[in-house]
Design an enzyme around this catalytic site. Structure first.
Site, PDB file in Angstrom:
ATOM      1  N   GLU A 124     -14.826  26.328  48.336  1.00 56.86           N
ATOM      2  CA  GLU A 124     -14.272  27.025  49.392  1.00 56.86           C
ATOM      3  C   GLU A 124     -14.405  28.370  50.047  1.00 56.86           C
ATOM      4  O   GLU A 124     -14.219  28.508  48.501  1.00 56.86           O
ATOM      5  CB  GLU A 124     -12.573  26.324  49.842  1.00 56.86           C
ATOM      6  N   TYR A 156     -10.073  29.145  58.174  1.00 59.25           N
ATOM      7  CA  TYR A 156      -9.535  29.713  58.709  1.00 59.25           C
ATOM      8  C   TYR A 156      -7.927  30.547  59.577  1.00 59.25           C
ATOM      9  O   TYR A 156      -7.050  29.523  59.434  1.00 59.25           O
ATOM     10  CB  TYR A 156     -10.086  28.743  60.713  1.00 59.25           C
ATOM     11  N   ARG A 215      -3.523  21.946  61.620  1.00 64.46           N
ATOM     12  CA  ARG A 215      -3.053  21.857  62.319  1.00 64.46           C
ATOM     13  C   ARG A 215      -2.923  23.427  61.861  1.00 64.46           C
ATOM     14  O   ARG A 215      -3.050  24.589  63.091  1.00 64.46           O
ATOM     15  CB  ARG A 215      -1.759  21.739  62.306  1.00 64.46           C
ATOM     16  N   ALA A 234      -2.243  18.074  64.280  1.00 67.69           N
ATOM     17  CA  ALA A 234      -4.422  18.138  64.486  1.00 67.69           C
ATOM     18  C   ALA A 234      -4.784  16.863  64.752  1.00 67.69           C
ATOM     19  O   ALA A 234      -6.371  16.701  65.304  1.00 67.69           O
ATOM     20  CB  ALA A 234      -4.842  17.855  62.517  1.00 67.69           C
ATOM     21  N   HIS A 274       2.899  16.259  52.537  1.00 70.13           N
ATOM     22  CA  HIS A 274       2.572  17.572  53.284  1.00 70.13           C
ATOM     23  C   HIS A 274       3.656  17.913  53.341  1.00 70.13           C
ATOM     24  O   HIS A 274       5.239  16.916  53.091  1.00 70.13           O
ATOM     25  CB  HIS A 274       3.199  17.211  54.458  1.00 70.13           C
TER      26      HIS A 274
HETATM   27  P1  FAD Z   1      -0.847  17.219  60.105  1.00 69.43           P
HETATM   28  O1  FAD Z   1      -2.209  16.295  60.232  1.00 69.43           O
HETATM   29  O2  FAD Z   1      -0.657  17.717  61.823  1.00 69.43           O
HETATM   30  O3  FAD Z   1       0.229  17.425  59.518  1.00 69.43           O
HETATM   31  C1  FAD Z   1       0.955  18.306  59.748  1.00 69.43           C
HETATM   32  C2  FAD Z   1       2.894  17.713  59.160  1.00 69.43           C
HETATM   33  O4  FAD Z   1       2.734  16.443  60.457  1.00 69.43           O
HETATM   34  C3  FAD Z   1       2.574  15.813  58.372  1.00 69.43           C
HETATM   35  O5  FAD Z   1       3.760  16.480  57.655  1.00 69.43           O
HETATM   36  C4  FAD Z   1       2.348  14.781  59.133  1.00 69.43           C
HETATM   37  O6  FAD Z   1       2.614  14.039  57.979  1.00 69.43           O
HETATM   38  C5  FAD Z   1       3.073  15.579  60.461  1.00 69.43           C
HETATM   39  N1  FAD Z   1       2.649  14.044  61.194  1.00 69.43           N
HETATM   40  C6  FAD Z   1       1.072  14.284  62.074  1.00 69.43           C
HETATM   41  N2  FAD Z   1       1.207  13.680  62.910  1.00 69.43           N
HETATM   42  C7  FAD Z   1       2.846  13.432  63.596  1.00 69.43           C
HETATM   43  C8  FAD Z   1       2.781  13.187  64.543  1.00 69.43           C
HETATM   44  N3  FAD Z   1       2.563  11.919  65.404  1.00 69.43           N
HETATM   45  N4  FAD Z   1       4.488  12.412  64.585  1.00 69.43           N
HETATM   46  C9  FAD Z   1       4.805  13.095  63.441  1.00 69.43           C
HETATM   47  N5  FAD Z   1       4.537  13.666  62.514  1.00 69.43           N
HETATM   48  C10 FAD Z   1       3.016  14.263  62.290  1.00 69.43           C
HETATM   49  N6  FAD Z   1      -4.881  26.334  57.349  1.00 69.43           N
HETATM   50  C11 FAD Z   1      -5.299  27.516  57.855  1.00 69.43           C
HETATM   51  O7  FAD Z   1      -4.330  28.006  58.058  1.00 69.43           O
HETATM   52  N7  FAD Z   1      -6.443  26.966  57.608  1.00 69.43           N
HETATM   53  C12 FAD Z   1      -6.782  26.510  57.174  1.00 69.43           C
HETATM   54  O8  FAD Z   1      -8.474  27.085  56.777  1.00 69.43           O
HETATM   55  C13 FAD Z   1      -6.382  26.006  55.746  1.00 69.43           C
HETATM   56  N8  FAD Z   1      -7.960  24.825  55.619  1.00 69.43           N
HETATM   57  C14 FAD Z   1      -6.869  23.695  55.095  1.00 69.43           C
HETATM   58  C15 FAD Z   1      -8.057  22.613  54.051  1.00 69.43           C
HETATM   59  C16 FAD Z   1      -7.312  21.678  53.173  1.00 69.43           C
HETATM   60  C17 FAD Z   1      -8.064  20.969  52.292  1.00 69.43           C
HETATM   61  C18 FAD Z   1      -6.001  21.364  53.515  1.00 69.43           C
HETATM   62  C19 FAD Z   1      -5.543  20.643  52.208  1.00 69.43           C
HETATM   63  C20 FAD Z   1      -5.404  22.710  54.041  1.00 69.43           C
HETATM   64  C21 FAD Z   1      -5.630  23.506  54.637  1.00 69.43           C
HETATM   65  N9  FAD Z   1      -4.460  24.026  55.047  1.00 69.43           N
HETATM   66  C22 FAD Z   1      -5.266  25.049  56.796  1.00 69.43           C
HETATM   67  C23 FAD Z   1      -2.884  24.399  55.640  1.00 69.43           C
HETATM   68  C24 FAD Z   1      -2.798  23.647  56.701  1.00 69.43           C
HETATM   69  O9  FAD Z   1      -2.909  24.113  57.690  1.00 69.43           O
HETATM   70  C25 FAD Z   1      -1.322  22.877  57.015  1.00 69.43           C
HETATM   71  O10 FAD Z   1      -1.179  22.478  55.428  1.00 69.43           O
HETATM   72  C26 FAD Z   1      -0.092  22.630  57.588  1.00 69.43           C
HETATM   73  O11 FAD Z   1       0.556  22.914  57.004  1.00 69.43           O
HETATM   74  C27 FAD Z   1      -0.775  21.320  57.900  1.00 69.43           C
HETATM   75  O12 FAD Z   1      -2.290  21.293  58.594  1.00 69.43           O
HETATM   76  P2  FAD Z   1      -2.760  19.868  58.637  1.00 69.43           P
HETATM   77  O13 FAD Z   1      -4.056  19.611  59.600  1.00 69.43           O
HETATM   78  O14 FAD Z   1      -2.759  18.392  57.629  1.00 69.43           O
HETATM   79  O15 FAD Z   1      -1.885  18.939  60.083  1.00 69.43           O
END
Ligand code: FAD
Length: 292
Positions: free
Chosen positions: A17, A49, A107, A127, A152
């Site tokens: 990465e 990003y 997200r 997300a 998370h």
């Molecule tokens: P989600 O999958 O939406 O989950 C977030 C939270 O919401 C979790 O607690 C989940 O259980 C909960 N949730 C999901 N769906 C629901 C629902 N329907 N109802 C209630 N709760 C729900 N950040 C950046 O800004 N840029 C990057 O490039 C970046 N790259 C990353 C790469 C990796 C491999 C990882 C592990 C993280 C990265 N992050 C990045 C950080 C990430 O954006 C944060 O951890 C953020 O808080 C969560 O993103 P997510 O996509 O996992 O969210």
């Protein structure tokens, strides 16, 4: 090349990465560092990003450069927090136009500058909604998502977190990359629970080499990761000696990866922090296993 196709290969492999520059002034130094990393010929390079879209253009510029100059497959990250559907649609079009075949759908976290802002125009909560929109607009793009072996931070418990993760996979997420972890048992436990919850897509473990003492606090704050005593002792002993700490951090990450390989994992993603020397040292430590 799609990441899911790369993951079908049973050969051991690693990917890196990198992160894009915050603005044009830092572009050249980041371009040079990411090119050095691409020269190591990893199986793919992911480019992060900035949540809120700050680095969107730079993410694509770095990803395109790596792909066109070195032929290394790239994975462009995309976040949806604080975004409208219209902005996201434009980003997806730009990714398609750049010929990037893999997107990490995230997200993101609300940027500090937007805390308390009016969220009325924000179209996304999770997300999985972004995954659905990418799938609809670009069915050929291979979509990845994030997962959390230690849960998370916003989730109440692992059961809920895995239920939401399953929703994300059902929305069209084809593979998952984990948050950093420093104790492989946490990963093995997570893999077991994810399978039990019906999550069957490939999970790529993400390994963060901690090569200076200042990184430790930041990494824990960011990820909430558990630090095993073995790792804490290493920081206590070598934290004040930068060269020794770097060597010890590279050895610790290498050790984690060898244990993952030994336990049946074929592919590991390494958070390079744009440090070609760290990425290169880890790859050299694994050269016979990787056949490089
Ligand atoms: P989600 O999958 O939406 O989950 C977030 C939270 O919401 C979790 O607690 C989940 O259980 C909960 N949730 C999901 N769906 C629901 C629902 N329907 N109802 C209630 N709760 C729900 N950040 C950046 O800004 N840029 C990057 O490039 C970046 N790259 C990353 C790469 C990796 C491999 C990882 C592990 C993280 C990265 N992050 C990045 C950080 C990430 O954006 C944060 O951890 C953020 O808080 C969560 O993103 P997510 O996509 O996992 O969210």
């Amino acid at each position: 090349m799609k990441i899911t196709d790369l993951l079908k290969d049973s050969k051991l492999s690693i990917s890196f990465e990198v992160f894009p520059p915050k603005d044009d002034t830092a572009f050249e130094s980041v371009r040079a560092a990411t090119e050095e990393i691409a020269r190591l010929c990893p199986s793919f390079v992911s480019v992060t990003y900035g949540a809120g879209g700050g680095t969107g253009r730079q993410t694509l510029k770095i990803a395109e450069n790596i792909k066109s100059k070195f032929g290394v497959p790239t994975l462009a990250h995309l976040t949806c927090v604080a975004s409208t559907r219209e902005t996201v649609a434009k980003r997806i079009e730009a990714i398609k136009a750049a010929g990037i075949g893999n997107v990490m759908a995230l997200r993101g976290d609300v940027p500090a500058g937007l805390a308390g802002a009016d969220t009325g125009s924000w179209d996304y909560k999770y997300a999985s909604e972004l995954v659905r929109d990418i799938k609809a607009a670009a069915p050929d793009i291979c979509i990845g998502g994030a997962c959390y072996p230690e849960i998370h931070p916003e989730s109440r418990n692992q059961h809920d977190d895995l239920a939401h993760l399953k929703e994300k996979v059902e929305a069209g997420c084809e593979f998952l990359t984990t948050q950093m972890f420093f104790d492989n048992n946490l990963l093995y436990n997570f893999l077991y629970k994810a399978l039990e919850a019906g999550i069957k897509v490939p999970v790529i473990p993400g390994i963060m080499p901690i090569t200076n003492a200042n990184q430790v606090e930041r990494a824990i704050k960011l990820s909430g990761s558990f630090m095993p005593q073995r790792f804490k002792s290493l920081v206590d002993r070598f934290g004040s000696d930068p060269a020794a700490m770097k060597q010890a951090g590279i050895a610790y990450a290498t050790d984690q990866i060898i244990d993952l390989f030994a336990n049946g994992i074929n592919h590991v993603h390494i958070y390079s922090m744009n440090k070609p020397d760290v990425a290169g040292s880890i790859q050299a430590n694994l050269s016979e296993m990787l056949g490089k």
